[in-house]
Design a protein around this motif. Structure first.
Motif, mmCIF file in Angstrom:
data_model
loop_
_atom_site.group_PDB
_atom_site.id
_atom_site.type_symbol
_atom_site.label_atom_id
_atom_site.label_comp_id
_atom_site.label_asym_id
_atom_site.label_seq_id
_atom_site.Cartn_x
_atom_site.Cartn_y
_atom_site.Cartn_z
ATOM 1 N N LEU A 179 1.980 11.665 -27.177
ATOM 2 C CA LEU A 179 2.341 11.507 -28.525
ATOM 3 C C LEU A 179 1.425 10.496 -29.544
ATOM 4 O O LEU A 179 0.872 11.059 -30.461
ATOM 5 N N ARG A 180 1.248 9.512 -28.973
ATOM 6 C CA ARG A 180 0.296 8.649 -29.629
ATOM 7 C C ARG A 180 -1.242 9.039 -29.877
ATOM 8 O O ARG A 180 -1.823 9.024 -30.931
ATOM 9 N N GLN B 224 -3.173 9.822 -33.480
ATOM 10 C CA GLN B 224 -4.543 9.617 -33.554
ATOM 11 C C GLN B 224 -5.519 10.736 -33.870
ATOM 12 O O GLN B 224 -6.371 10.491 -34.669
ATOM 13 N N LEU B 225 -5.065 11.661 -33.340
ATOM 14 C CA LEU B 225 -6.028 13.018 -33.845
ATOM 15 C C LEU B 225 -5.664 13.325 -35.370
ATOM 16 O O LEU B 225 -6.575 13.755 -36.004
ATOM 17 N N GLY B 226 -4.464 13.217 -35.656
ATOM 18 C CA GLY B 226 -4.022 13.440 -37.044
ATOM 19 C C GLY B 226 -4.739 12.267 -37.807
ATOM 20 O O GLY B 226 -4.944 12.728 -39.057
ATOM 21 N N GLN C 102 -11.594 8.997 -31.085
ATOM 22 C CA GLN C 102 -12.140 8.102 -29.805
ATOM 23 C C GLN C 102 -10.665 7.488 -29.145
ATOM 24 O O GLN C 102 -10.551 7.541 -27.799
ATOM 25 N N ALA C 103 -10.039 6.886 -30.075
ATOM 26 C CA ALA C 103 -8.616 6.378 -29.668
ATOM 27 C C ALA C 103 -7.780 7.352 -29.014
ATOM 28 O O ALA C 103 -7.127 7.124 -27.893
ATOM 29 N N ALA C 104 -7.791 8.689 -29.550
ATOM 30 C CA ALA C 104 -7.253 9.787 -29.003
ATOM 31 C C ALA C 104 -7.475 10.178 -27.699
ATOM 32 O O ALA C 104 -6.613 10.286 -26.800
ATOM 33 N N HIS C 105 -8.757 10.239 -27.682
ATOM 34 C CA HIS C 105 -9.236 10.475 -26.154
ATOM 35 C C HIS C 105 -8.746 9.596 -24.994
ATOM 36 O O HIS C 105 -8.541 9.686 -23.941
ATOM 37 N N ALA C 106 -8.726 8.196 -25.446
ATOM 38 C CA ALA C 106 -8.427 7.062 -24.543
ATOM 39 C C ALA C 106 -6.905 7.286 -24.261
ATOM 40 O O ALA C 106 -6.672 6.982 -22.970
ATOM 41 N N ASP C 107 -5.986 7.373 -25.323
ATOM 42 C CA ASP C 107 -4.685 7.596 -24.984
ATOM 43 C C ASP C 107 -4.396 8.716 -24.057
ATOM 44 O O ASP C 107 -3.465 8.597 -23.067
ATOM 45 N N ALA D 156 -9.727 16.586 -28.796
ATOM 46 C CA ALA D 156 -10.362 15.221 -28.929
ATOM 47 C C ALA D 156 -11.932 15.449 -28.495
ATOM 48 O O ALA D 156 -12.657 14.826 -29.202
ATOM 49 N N CYS D 157 -12.205 16.017 -27.417
ATOM 50 C CA CYS D 157 -13.600 16.039 -26.955
ATOM 51 C C CYS D 157 -14.350 17.078 -27.863
ATOM 52 O O CYS D 157 -15.399 16.788 -28.010
#
Length: 1019
Positions: free
Chosen positions: A630-631, A635-637, A642-647, A675-676
């Motif tokens: 969900l996080r 982050q995508l929103g 980059q943060a979304a990809h990590a989560d 994210a990619c």
């Protein structure tokens, strides 16, 4: 079978022959050719009969009917001997060319004695000598006979390959293949591949090439370590020969390639796609080749322990892998023995033995985007039960029941494994329920199992089934004296009932009302049920909050935000007081989702961050992957890919610690793909899309899986991986539920649409156009979606225009315009009409100008409608594009003054470019085009130079130096004109002319909305 009317004169006969020549090889074309020979015999002139016989022999040859080809050729040869004057130079060339066809046909028939083969070669030699023709083609056939017999071919090869090619030699591609096969036979893979390179690279081709060479080159490529090249050629080469009886041997080698690269499941898929070859191949030699390749595959599958799998074989019965392998082996052994008996050698049995004795060259080679194993090939295979990773199943039945309930109270993922085991035990005929007060009566256990089954149905969005099962469970709980459990089941039934999809345009309003009503009923249920255990009361609170959250998600109304937050606050306080960590986590997830849906993404992230700290400290650990997922979406929103990809990556890593169905890994992979894409890593995105689809398939969510695969196919096409795209879609379209018509018609249309576009991109214009025409006809019936029909019909029209079928293109364009009137698609229709105008003017010149201008008139009306509707075009304005196209159309038709005037109008509409203007490339191209028309075609170089020099100066001052290059080049040509006459289409089309292509919006795409869903918070 019914055919065209009988030709009444020779003109009609030749017209019919020409039309038949456009058909694909097969029984339809062959039957028509036979009837045309009968028709030709009624005319006194022998010439039409000769042409009809040539057409019939070609149909037999490429329709894999070698027994009939020599008979037809004998008639032609007799006619040539009796009336040589009937044969003009072209017919004479065809006659002597086809001596080789007969030689090939006779070799393919074991009933033809070896003396007959040699006599035919003698006949060929004598005829060539008498006609004063070079003997290189004869020596080519002599070499091929020696290779067929298994004799020492060294001398025969030198006698052929050392001679200069002639007009009657086999085509360059075919001869390259034969030379490469000679080197392959000597064990020199590298030299064979070097010889093959012009054909494999597409520089030389013919009717059967490069597909034939590709099939032989696959294994040498693997043996020399060129795995990527082998994969690429397999995809392209297989598509060129599939289902084709005259290329059955090539199909067999592709099956063998699958068997030797760990792709047995794909091999079975391809075997099913080519089931027709078992019955339709009339050439014994081709059939032997096909059966041997199929046997290599079937043998490998059986050795891996899957002999019981179904396999597609001879019509009339159902086959298993083991049964079909035995049948194929018997038939192939018999064919090889017949050839060897005829030839007096053991060559064919030895070749079969060598192929069947090969061991896999690679343990695994990913051939397609859809990775499948033999376990996936079993029909209707049940979804594998998840394996508990943290909790061992007790041996004692009472302990197993108590553990299942304890884990279920926590929401622990391992509960499902306990329930699955209990479901099996209870279903057994000898089941004896424990007489243990702690366990309770059998009716309670049956209620537990029903409730768990209902929850599973809800997770699959089978809400009606879920509601019915929950109601049934509630009744059994009442019988067992468990009112708390009964209340929870009834609340679940209320929620499932409210989620049953409605019909009509007001379905969201109806769902909102249903969820409001469900919440009110849950409130009453909660109030009327005394003595609830804390975990039961928390579940009721969670269900009430979820109902309000789903209502908010449906309505998107601000007034529905506060009630959700209020319910989650109550749940949070209750869970904290009773130390229910799972429900406490669920409350925060619901609250974060509520903030996200209401648009307050930072607040949602704050909630999630606090929850992550709590989960790491106190658990439950199985909520971590869901929370990180969900996080990641949040982050995508917030556009932090980059943060979304990590989560999301961390969520997937942690999900691996739990049973396969505990976490929605399909969603995690799908979000990672997004994210990619934002990070500019499309290949990684493609991997995640396909993995998402695979997970959906394994859990039985086939529609979601097809949606994910559809997106993967589109992305692979965008990446230029055309054959990957086609292979993936071919695999999906062959699925049983697809062929049975069980898939949503719009999703099926999307898959076919993407495939048609891929065929077009892959320059298979004929196949692409046929699919588009079919889709356009089908989508005409989509009364609820005329916009999609408009776009499909528009794209169909463009492909018909590319094929030069402007009459049909006009009809398709008119269909698109009619649908556009109901659901406007301004960009797509304008693009379509302008492109059709350009194509017609380009292909037909002045003769096509009137029709081309008619397309532009329609495009003008579309532009007027768009302007009146205050529609903003994507990219350049429709008016500018239309003016530019008027310039090109008139230029192609030789109306250069009109062309220049149109380009001047386009430049006026564009206006002068600025430093940051994204239209500068379009402006520069328009200037270049106008300069070409004015200077080269109107022969006014001075004003053209003035125009070009001024544009170069302006662009240079603005820093757009790259755009000046074509202008400087054209100006130099004006200053130093060539002495020859100008005939330069490049001056019209330009380096990057802003041409219009039609790309329709996908009919059915997976929802990729960012942020949260209330269902993400369900446990």
């Amino acid at each position: 079978m019914p055919t065209a009317p009988h030709p009444q004169n020779t003109d009609e006969l030749f017209q019919a022959l020409q039309e038949n020549d456009q058909l694909p090889y097969g029984r339809t074309r062959t039957v028509a050719a036979e009837e045309l020979v009968d028709a030709a015999e009624q005319f006194a002139e022998p010439g039409p009969l000769a042409y009809a016989l040539f057409e019939l022999q070609e149909a037999y040859t490429y329709g894999s009917e070698p027994r009939k080809s020599p008979v037809v050729f004998a008639r032609l040869l007799n006619l040539f001997d009796e009336q040589p004057d009937v044969f003009d130079e072209r017919m004479r060339h065809m006659l002597f060319w086809r001596f080789k066809w007969v030689a090939n046909a006779l070799r393919a028939l074991p009933e033809v004695p070896l003396t007959g083969l040699r006599q035919w070669l003698t006949e060929m030699r004598d005829r060539y000598v008498k006609a004063d023709l070079d003997l290189q083609p004869y020596y080519g056939q002599a070499y091929q006979l020696a290779a067929h017999l298994g004799e020492d071919t060294s001398l025969a090869y030198e006698l052929w390959a050392g001679r200069t090619r002639t007009r009657l030699s086999d085509c360059e591609a075919c001869e390259i293949c034969e030379r490469a096969l000679y080197h392959l036979g000597t064990g020199d893979d590298e030299r064979a591949l070097r010889t093959w390179e012009p054909v494999l690279a597409g520089k030389d081709s013919c009717q059967e090439e490069p597909a034939r060479s590709v099939s032989y080159a696959l294994l040498p490529l693997l043996r020399t370590g060129r795995t990527d090249r082998a994969r690429e050629l397999h995809l392209a080469g297989y598509r060129a020969c599939r289902r084709n009886p005259s290329m059955a041997g090539e199909v067999g080698r592709h099956l063998e390639f699958c068997a030797l690269t760990g792709n047995e499941a794909r091999g079975l898929e391809l075997l099913a796609e080519n089931r027709n070859l078992f019955d339709e191949v009339d050439s014994p030699l081709d059939l032997l080749d096909f059966l041997t390749g199929a046997e290599v595959l079937l043998q490998r599958v059986e050795l891996l322990g899957h002999g019981e799998l179904p396999a597609a074989g001879y019509a009339g019965r159902t086959w298993t892998v083991a049964g079909l392998r035995a049948e194929a082996r018997g038939r192939a052994d018999d064919l090889a023995a017949r050839f060897d008996a005829r030839n007096g050698t053991t060559a064919h049995a030895d070749r079969r033995s060598a192929r069947l004795g090969r061991i896999p060259l690679l343990e695994t080679l990913e051939l397609t985007l859809r990775t499948r194993g033999l376990d996936d090939a079993s029909p209707a295979a049940p979804v594998a039960e998840p394996i508990a990773r943290t909790t061992a199943l007790p041996d004692s039945l009472p302990e197993l029941i108590l553990q299942a309930r304890a884990l279920d109270q926590q929401g622990h993922p391992d509960a499902h494994a306990c329930w699955a085991r209990l479901r099996t035990l209870v279903a057994a005929r000898d089941y004896a329920h424990p007489d243990d007060p702690a366990v309770g009566p059998l009716v309670q256990l049956r209620a537990d199992l029903l409730a768990e089954e209902a929850s599973r149905a809800g997770e699959r969005d089978e809400f009606a089934d879920a509601a019915a099962l929950h109601e049934e469970a509630a009744a059994l709980y009442d019988d067992a004296g468990e009112p708390g459990h009964a209340a929870v089941s009834r609340a679940c039934a209320l929620l499932a009932t409210a989620e049953i999809p409605g019909q009509g345009v007001d379905r969201d309003e109806a769902k909102t009302a249903a969820l409001t009503s469900a919440h009110a009923s849950m409130v009453r249920l909660h109030e009327e049920t005394p003595d609830l255990a804390p975990f039961q009361e928390a579940r009721l609170m969670r269900l009430k909050a979820t109902a309000l959250g789903l209502r908010l998600q449906t309505s998107r109304s601000d007034e529905h935000v506060a009630p959700v937050l209020a319910e989650t606050d109550v749940l949070y306080a209750f869970a904290t007081r009773h130390d229910l960590v799972g429900q406490l986590s669920g409350a925060v997830l619901l609250r974060a989702s509520t903030y996200a849906i209401s648009g307050d993404l930072p607040a949602a992230v704050t909630e999630i961050d606090a929850l992550l700290d709590q989960l790491k400290a106190h658990g439950p650990a199985w909520h971590l992957p869901r929370t990180l997922g969900l996080r990641g979406r949040l982050q995508l929103g917030l556009r932090d890919a980059q943060a979304a990809h990590a989560d999301l990556t961390e969520a997937l890593r942690l999900a691996a610690d739990w049973p396969a169905d505990a976490i929605d890994t399909a969603r995690l992979h799908s979000d990672l793909a997004e994210a990619c894409m934002h990070l500019g890593r499309p290949d990684e995105a493609l991997r995640h899309l396909t993995r998402s689809a695979e997970v959906e398939l394994r859990r039985g969510s086939r529609t979601d899986a097809y949606c994910a695969y559809s997106n993967a196919a589109q992305l692979s096409l965008d990446l230029g991986r055309v054959e990957d795209c086609i292979a993936l879609l071919d695999s999906l379209l062959a699925e049983p539920d697809v062929t049975a018509g069980e898939l949503d018609d719009r999703l099926l249309a999307q898959l076919r649409l993407t495939r048609a576009r891929a065929l077009h991109t892959g320059e298979d214009l004929k196949a692409a156009t046929a699919e588009f025409v079919t889709l356009a006809a089908e989508s005409a019936g989509w009364d609820d979606d005329p916009g999609s029909h408009a776009m499909i019909a528009a794209e169909t029209a463009v492909l018909l225009g590319e094929s030069g079928e402007f009459g049909r293109a006009r009809e398709a364009a008119d269909q698109a315009l009619a649908a556009h009137a109901r659901a406007p698609r301004f960009d797509q229709l304008s693009n379509c009409l302008r492109e059709l105008a350009r194509l017609q003017a380009q292909q037909q010149g002045p003769d096509g100008l009137a029709d081309a201008r008619a397309f532009l008139v329609d495009a003008g009306r579309v532009a007027d409608e768009a302007r009146a509707a205050e529609y903003e075009a994507h990219g350049r304005s429709l008016d500018t594009a239309l003016a530019y196209e008027h310039g090109r159309v008139n230029a192609y038709a030789g109306e250069h003054e009109d062309a220049l005037a149109a380009l001047e109008k386009a430049l006026a509409l564009l206006g002068d470019p600025g430093r940051e203007d994204d239209r500068v490339g379009e402006w520069a191209e328009c200037v270049r085009f106008a300069g070409a028309v004015e200077g080269l075609y109107l022969e006014r170089p001075a004003p053209a130079l003035t125009r070009l020099d001024a544009a170069v100066s302006r662009l240079t001052a603005l820093g757009h130096t790259e755009e000046t290059e074509p202008l400087i080049s054209l100006a130099a040509r004006h200053r130093h004109p060539p002495t020859r006459a100008i005939d330069d289409e490049h001056a019209l089309t330009g380096r990057s002319a802003p041409t219009a292509t039609t790309h329709v919006t996908p009919v059915f795409r997976q929802d990729s909305s960012k942020g949260a869903s209330i269902r993400d918070a369900l446990a």
